[in-house]
Write an enzyme that holds these catalytic residues in place. Structure first.
Site, PDB file in Angstrom:
ATOM      1  N   THR A  21       0.819  -1.211   0.000  1.00  0.00           N
ATOM      2  CA  THR A  21       0.000   0.000   0.000  1.00  0.00           C
ATOM      3  C   THR A  21       0.855   1.265   0.000  1.00  0.00           C
ATOM      4  OG1 THR A  21      -0.181   0.030   2.417  1.00  0.00           O
ATOM      5  CG2 THR A  21      -1.877  -1.181   1.206  1.00  0.00           C
ATOM      6  N   ASP A  22       0.215   2.357  -0.397  1.00  0.00           N
ATOM      7  CA  ASP A  22       0.891   3.658  -0.395  1.00  0.00           C
ATOM      8  C   ASP A  22       0.479   4.454   0.841  1.00  0.00           C
ATOM      9  OD1 ASP A  22      -1.675   4.630  -0.907  1.00  0.00           O
ATOM     10  OD2 ASP A  22      -1.256   5.119  -3.000  1.00  0.00           O
ATOM     11  N   ALA A  23       0.859   5.692   0.891  1.00  0.00           N
ATOM     12  CA  ALA A  23       0.564   6.536   2.052  1.00  0.00           C
ATOM     13  C   ALA A  23      -0.934   6.727   2.270  1.00  0.00           C
ATOM     14  CB  ALA A  23       1.247   7.899   1.907  1.00  0.00           C
ATOM     15  N   GLY A  24      -1.724   6.540   1.224  1.00  0.00           N
ATOM     16  CA  GLY A  24      -3.173   6.668   1.328  1.00  0.00           C
ATOM     17  C   GLY A  24      -3.863   5.389   1.771  1.00  0.00           C
ATOM     18  N   ILE A  26      -3.972   2.538   0.108  1.00  0.00           N
ATOM     19  CA  ILE A  26      -4.469   1.707  -0.991  1.00  0.00           C
ATOM     20  C   ILE A  26      -3.280   1.077  -1.720  1.00  0.00           C
ATOM     21  CG2 ILE A  26      -6.579   3.050  -1.275  1.00  0.00           C
ATOM     22  CD1 ILE A  26      -5.309   4.360  -3.734  1.00  0.00           C
TER      23      ILE A  26
END
Length: 145
Positions: A21-24, A26
């Site tokens: 996942t990324d910082a968001g 997702i």
């Protein structure tokens, strides 16, 4: 990660981990390509061809091109189904149609096509696929051989 033995395109299941996942929160877009790579690798294994052994036979598969469309996000802990369906078969190439769906609700998350070329391991020049491999891929769909 496990193979799914149902009718239809070959598919594996995998789980989304924090590292995907990324910082968001997702799944980072490029990781869908990694999931697709795993499905293609497992498809080869399912057909009886292990990539580490193929390299010893002076044969590699390299991605020539890929295209992907992203429809909805996957999130941490989602279980995904990733398919690998052969839609075009040449002497030294295979085109896969691939989809990533969320198992829980069947939502299509990402879909695309990946063209894979068969090359010599010693010089990366195109080479014909072994007949047994081409025959095995041809069984994936009518009219491919």
């Amino acid at each position: 990660m496990r193979a799914q033995n149902e009718s239809g395109p070959f598919a594996i299941r995998c789980r989304v981990y924090y590292e995907d996942t990324d910082a968001g929160g997702i799944v980072y877009y490029v990781n869908y390509l990694k999931f697709m790579e795993r499905a293609r690798t497992e498809r080869l294994r399912d057909l009886g061809f292990v990539q580490s052994r193929l390299a010893a036979e002076n044969l590699l598969f390299v991605v020539h091109s890929s295209e992907a469309r992203y429809w909805a996000p996957a999130r941490l802990d989602d279980e995904l189904q990733v398919n690998a369906e052969v839609v075009e078969l040449g002497r030294a190439r295979v085109r896969f149609r691939q989809q990533v769906t969320r198992v829980g609700d069947g939502t299509l998350l990402c879909e695309g096509h990946v063209l894979v070329a068969c090359v010599r391991a010693d010089n990366f020049k195109p080479r014909a696929m072994p007949v047994a491999m081409r025959t095995a891929f041809a069984a994936d769909g009518p009219g491919l051989y």
